[in-house]
Motif scaffolding. Structure first.
Motif, mmCIF file in Angstrom:
data_model
loop_
_atom_site.group_PDB
_atom_site.id
_atom_site.type_symbol
_atom_site.label_atom_id
_atom_site.label_comp_id
_atom_site.label_asym_id
_atom_site.label_seq_id
_atom_site.Cartn_x
_atom_site.Cartn_y
_atom_site.Cartn_z
ATOM 1 N N GLY A 1 0.799 -1.228 0.000
ATOM 2 C CA GLY A 1 0.000 0.000 0.000
ATOM 3 C C GLY A 1 0.831 1.277 0.000
ATOM 4 N N TYR A 2 0.111 2.396 0.097
ATOM 5 C CA TYR A 2 0.751 3.719 0.019
ATOM 6 C C TYR A 2 1.622 4.028 1.229
ATOM 7 N N GLY A 3 1.251 3.453 2.380
ATOM 8 C CA GLY A 3 1.927 3.884 3.609
ATOM 9 C C GLY A 3 3.117 3.030 3.994
ATOM 10 N N LEU B 1 7.385 1.365 -6.429
ATOM 11 C CA LEU B 1 6.249 0.587 -6.943
ATOM 12 C C LEU B 1 5.202 1.526 -7.528
ATOM 13 N N TYR B 2 4.933 2.633 -6.811
ATOM 14 C CA TYR B 2 3.898 3.542 -7.293
ATOM 15 C C TYR B 2 4.280 4.145 -8.650
ATOM 16 N N GLU B 3 5.511 4.629 -8.751
ATOM 17 C CA GLU B 3 5.889 5.262 -10.019
ATOM 18 C C GLU B 3 5.897 4.262 -11.180
ATOM 19 N N SER C 1 0.190 14.531 -18.556
ATOM 20 C CA SER C 1 0.661 14.989 -17.262
ATOM 21 C C SER C 1 -0.475 15.732 -16.594
ATOM 22 N N LYS C 2 -0.807 15.288 -15.366
ATOM 23 C CA LYS C 2 -1.901 15.947 -14.649
ATOM 24 C C LYS C 2 -1.513 17.384 -14.306
ATOM 25 N N ALA C 3 -0.212 17.587 -14.033
ATOM 26 C CA ALA C 3 0.236 18.955 -13.731
ATOM 27 C C ALA C 3 0.005 19.854 -14.941
ATOM 28 N N MET D 1 -1.039 18.128 -2.483
ATOM 29 C CA MET D 1 -1.385 17.189 -1.408
ATOM 30 C C MET D 1 -1.643 15.788 -1.966
ATOM 31 N N GLY D 2 -1.131 14.767 -1.256
ATOM 32 C CA GLY D 2 -1.254 13.393 -1.748
ATOM 33 C C GLY D 2 -0.385 13.211 -2.970
ATOM 34 N N CYS D 3 0.895 13.566 -2.825
ATOM 35 C CA CYS D 3 1.798 13.675 -3.984
ATOM 36 C C CYS D 3 2.347 12.333 -4.455
ATOM 37 N N SER D 4 2.222 11.288 -3.650
ATOM 38 C CA SER D 4 2.826 9.982 -3.975
ATOM 39 C C SER D 4 4.302 10.153 -4.339
ATOM 40 N N ALA D 5 4.704 9.668 -5.525
ATOM 41 C CA ALA D 5 6.122 9.709 -5.897
ATOM 42 C C ALA D 5 6.556 11.093 -6.384
ATOM 43 N N ILE E 1 2.860 16.991 0.159
ATOM 44 C CA ILE E 1 2.685 16.114 1.332
ATOM 45 C C ILE E 1 2.125 14.759 0.927
ATOM 46 N N ASP E 2 2.440 13.769 1.725
ATOM 47 C CA ASP E 2 1.791 12.463 1.617
ATOM 48 C C ASP E 2 1.919 11.773 2.979
ATOM 49 N N ILE E 3 1.345 10.542 3.049
ATOM 50 C CA ILE E 3 1.242 9.908 4.364
ATOM 51 C C ILE E 3 2.425 9.012 4.722
ATOM 52 N N GLY E 4 3.102 8.444 3.699
ATOM 53 C CA GLY E 4 4.070 7.390 3.991
ATOM 54 C C GLY E 4 5.516 7.795 3.787
ATOM 55 N N MET F 1 2.577 14.320 6.195
ATOM 56 C CA MET F 1 1.515 15.098 6.844
ATOM 57 C C MET F 1 0.168 14.619 6.326
ATOM 58 N N ASP F 2 -0.862 14.767 7.137
ATOM 59 C CA ASP F 2 -2.196 14.356 6.698
ATOM 60 C C ASP F 2 -2.919 15.556 6.084
ATOM 61 N N ALA F 3 -3.530 15.332 4.940
ATOM 62 C CA ALA F 3 -4.208 16.422 4.231
ATOM 63 C C ALA F 3 -5.383 16.980 5.038
ATOM 64 N N SER F 4 -5.861 16.215 6.011
ATOM 65 C CA SER F 4 -7.002 16.684 6.797
ATOM 66 C C SER F 4 -6.558 17.423 8.052
ATOM 67 N N THR G 1 -4.749 18.990 -5.454
ATOM 68 C CA THR G 1 -4.660 17.547 -5.209
ATOM 69 C C THR G 1 -4.900 16.860 -6.544
ATOM 70 N N HIS G 2 -4.152 15.799 -6.779
ATOM 71 C CA HIS G 2 -4.338 14.986 -7.989
ATOM 72 C C HIS G 2 -4.729 13.581 -7.556
ATOM 73 N N ASN G 3 -5.888 13.136 -7.981
ATOM 74 C CA ASN G 3 -6.338 11.757 -7.720
ATOM 75 C C ASN G 3 -6.329 11.371 -6.240
ATOM 76 N N VAL G 4 -6.646 12.318 -5.379
ATOM 77 C CA VAL G 4 -6.730 12.013 -3.954
ATOM 78 C C VAL G 4 -8.191 11.811 -3.530
ATOM 79 N N HIS H 1 -10.617 10.292 -4.741
ATOM 80 C CA HIS H 1 -11.184 8.941 -4.858
ATOM 81 C C HIS H 1 -10.558 7.937 -3.891
ATOM 82 N N GLU H 2 -9.513 8.372 -3.165
ATOM 83 C CA GLU H 2 -8.864 7.441 -2.232
ATOM 84 C C GLU H 2 -9.363 7.588 -0.799
ATOM 85 N N ILE H 3 -10.153 8.612 -0.522
ATOM 86 C CA ILE H 3 -10.459 8.910 0.878
ATOM 87 C C ILE H 3 -11.963 8.916 1.150
HETATM 88 C C1 LIG Z 1 -3.816 7.877 -6.347
HETATM 89 S S1 LIG Z 1 -2.526 8.585 -5.408
HETATM 90 C C2 LIG Z 1 -2.223 10.026 -6.369
HETATM 91 C C3 LIG Z 1 -0.815 10.464 -6.376
HETATM 92 C C4 LIG Z 1 -0.425 11.638 -7.238
HETATM 93 N N1 LIG Z 1 -0.999 12.863 -6.762
HETATM 94 C C5 LIG Z 1 -0.784 11.375 -8.663
HETATM 95 O O1 LIG Z 1 -1.717 11.982 -9.149
HETATM 96 O O2 LIG Z 1 -0.148 10.536 -9.302
HETATM 97 C C6 LIG Z 1 -3.264 9.197 -3.940
HETATM 98 C C7 LIG Z 1 -2.260 9.623 -2.885
HETATM 99 O O3 LIG Z 1 -2.971 10.304 -1.845
HETATM 100 C C8 LIG Z 1 -2.357 9.984 -0.635
HETATM 101 N N2 LIG Z 1 -3.263 10.220 0.490
HETATM 102 C C9 LIG Z 1 -4.360 9.501 0.830
HETATM 103 N N3 LIG Z 1 -4.904 9.981 1.955
HETATM 104 C C10 LIG Z 1 -4.143 11.032 2.339
HETATM 105 C C11 LIG Z 1 -4.178 11.920 3.440
HETATM 106 N N4 LIG Z 1 -5.133 11.840 4.360
HETATM 107 N N5 LIG Z 1 -3.229 12.864 3.515
HETATM 108 C C12 LIG Z 1 -2.241 12.954 2.584
HETATM 109 N N6 LIG Z 1 -2.163 12.144 1.533
HETATM 110 C C13 LIG Z 1 -3.091 11.199 1.399
HETATM 111 C C14 LIG Z 1 -1.989 8.505 -0.805
HETATM 112 O O4 LIG Z 1 -1.021 8.108 0.130
HETATM 113 C C15 LIG Z 1 -1.532 8.469 -2.244
HETATM 114 O O5 LIG Z 1 -0.157 8.655 -2.343
#
Ligand SMILES: C[S@@+](CC[C@H](N)C(=O)[O-])C[C@H]1O[C@@H](n2cnc3c(N)ncnc32)[C@H](O)[C@@H]1O
Lengths: 374, 102
Positions: free
Chosen positions: A145-147, A160-162, A179-181, A203-207, A226-229, A252-255, A269-272, A274-276
């Protein structure tokens, strides 16, 4: 800056055999996505629905019953099993080179992280417990997982993520040049003319693919991410340093951001979304508004699954919830994000939803943006 | 540098969660998984053969299409046919094996 397929020091070095394996998985997924999956709706009408009606003497009423009817179609079941198998094979095809080359990668990461002179920075928080609703799951089946954090200088989650993300995206029909950016930069140019951030947060930057692309695009901007892991963030940081761009990464936590009020011009935030879950999402939307300065912009971008033409399509899209570890796929797809943005504090007239074309490839993205009053 | 088997084992050791079943029959689903994995390995092997063909063509100073177009007659063709028959017998053994399903 391209975000996919970039060479840098912490990327696993794949053998040509491993590359062939990844490309075969891309091909398999492309075939399943373009030739087999489009038949699912038909399989539902031709096989699933009649079987459900026969068994129950009535039409399916709820999403759960539609899902039950889908699973009564042998064709749908065959696609579902194959799609799940292909998703697992993504991780095998990138996990093998990652763990095989890990000693070198870890050393390369350590050299970059511990270098005396750096462009950006890495701030880990050992007291932070990575958001369990995300970290406790293998979302989209990424092993660990992400963390995941395997200790000092560990970078596996990021690698793994990249690498998995590339295999996934190419098989999904997302272009190599997408590119989402860049999509967001284009949106800013068209809808927020003349807006150039001096300081921004991803926020939720992953790699860190998007974070690095922003830093390359706006070399004068101070880019934070920022990201969680820790395993993800070490990788993102080492990657950015290796690419020669300045990004400041924080665990750091986005919340619950520790940044001061009004500290950024732009928060993305990009693709965050749908994860929360819904509570986390609402808190994140509030925090984004809190840390952006008056007149600054907040943009949340995500996958384009929010306008299904029918309940049948919605349930078909929702495969990821049941079979791909995407616990919040449907939570996101059905959320009232305008109401949430408004509840977070944005005036209604400052909130805009966007249907965005990808920079490369036929894919589309969803985004919702808001400008902070003042 | 870790071996490939060790790498795969390390990866699998970190995977969590269960595998929801799609097909009506779990064994059939397992076999599908194995078949798809073998299919990927076949693609990998084809890439290796392709690389060799190109290198040999290069060494011979001829286009790779010409090398691929080589056809054998007579004894060599016969040997290839026998090898293919044996391969199919191995792969489809279950269809010709006399043991009945019980
Ligand atoms: C699908 S990935 C997207 C990564 C990147 N932004 C991209 O678009 O490729 C979602 C990311 O959000 C992070 N994430 C999930 N919950 C989070 C939270 N509460 N605070 C910070 N990051 C969080 C996950 O750890 C994961 O790396």
């Amino acid at each position: 800056m391209r975000v996919r397929d970039l060479q840098h020091a912490v990327l696993p070095r794949v053998t040509s055999e491993e590359r062939s394996r990844q490309e075969a998985v891309v091909s398999l997924r492309r075939l399943l996505n373009t030739r087999v999956r489009p038949q699912n709706i038909d399989a539902y009408s031709a096989e699933g629905l009649p079987a459900f009606v026969e068994a129950n003497g009535r039409q399916p009423q709820s999403p759960d019953e539609v899902q039950e009817a889908f699973l009564m179609s042998p064709r749908y079941r065959r696609w579902s099993a194959a799609n799940r198998a292909a998703q697992e094979m993504i991780w095998v095809s990138v996990g093998e080179p990652t763990y095989r080359d890990l000693d070198r990668m870890t050393q390369a990461a350590a050299d970059l992280i511990d270098a005396p002179q750096k462009l950006g920075s890495l701030t880990l928080d050992p007291d932070y417990d990575p958001s369990p609703e995300v970290a406790d799951l293998d979302i989209h089946l990424q092993p660990g997982g992400y963390g995941m954090d395997r200790g000092e200088h560990d970078v596996v989650a990021g690698a793994l993520y990249e690498c998995g993300g590339n295999v996934f995206s190419f098989g999904q029909g997302i272009g190599r040049g997408d590119s989402k950016a860049s999509v967001i930069i284009k949106l800013l140019e068209s809808d927020y003319e003349g807006f150039v951030p001096g300081k921004m947060l991803d926020m939720g930057c992953s790699a860190g693919a998007a974070s690095a692309a922003y830093a390359a695009h706006w070399p004068d901007a101070e880019v934070h991410a920022i990201d969680i892991g820790a395993g993800m963030l070490r990788y993102a940081h080492a990657r950015a340093e290796s690419l020669g761009v300045a990004v400041h990464f924080h665990q750091m936590d986005a919340s619950a951001l520790t940044f001061e009020d009004d500290s950024f011009d732009l928060v993305v935030t990009h693709n965050v979304l749908h994860e929360i879950g819904a509570d986390k999402r609402r808190a994140m939307l509030r925090e984004a508004l809190r840390v952006v300065r008056p007149g600054g912009v907040v943009i949340h971008q995500d996958v384009d699954i929010r306008r299904p033409p029918s309940l049948i399509h919605q349930v078909e899209r929702d495969w990821d919830t049941h079979f791909n570890g995407e616990a919040h796929w449907a939570t996101y797809a059905t959320a009232d994000l305008i109401a949430d943005m408004h509840a977070a504090g944005f005036p209604r007239e400052a909130i805009v939803e966007h249907d965005l074309a990808a920079i490369h490839g036929a894919n589309r993205w969803y985004a919702i943006s808001g400008k902070k009053p003042g | 540098m870790t071996s490939s088997v060790e790498a795969l084992t390390s990866l699998l050791a970190t995977a969590r969660g269960n595998r929801p079943q799609s097909m009506a029959n779990r064994e059939a689903e397992d076999v599908l998984n194995i078949t798809l994995a073998v299919l990927v390995e076949l693609a990998v092997a084809n890439d290796r053969i392709d690389r060799l063909e190109r290198m040999v063509a290069d060494l011979r100073g001829e286009p790779v299409e010409e090398l691929r177009d080589l056809r054998y007659e007579g004894e060599i063709a016969q040997q290839r046919q026998e090898a293919t028959d044996a391969l199919l017998t191995r792969a489809l053994r279950i269809m010709i094996d006399p043991r009945a399903q019980s």
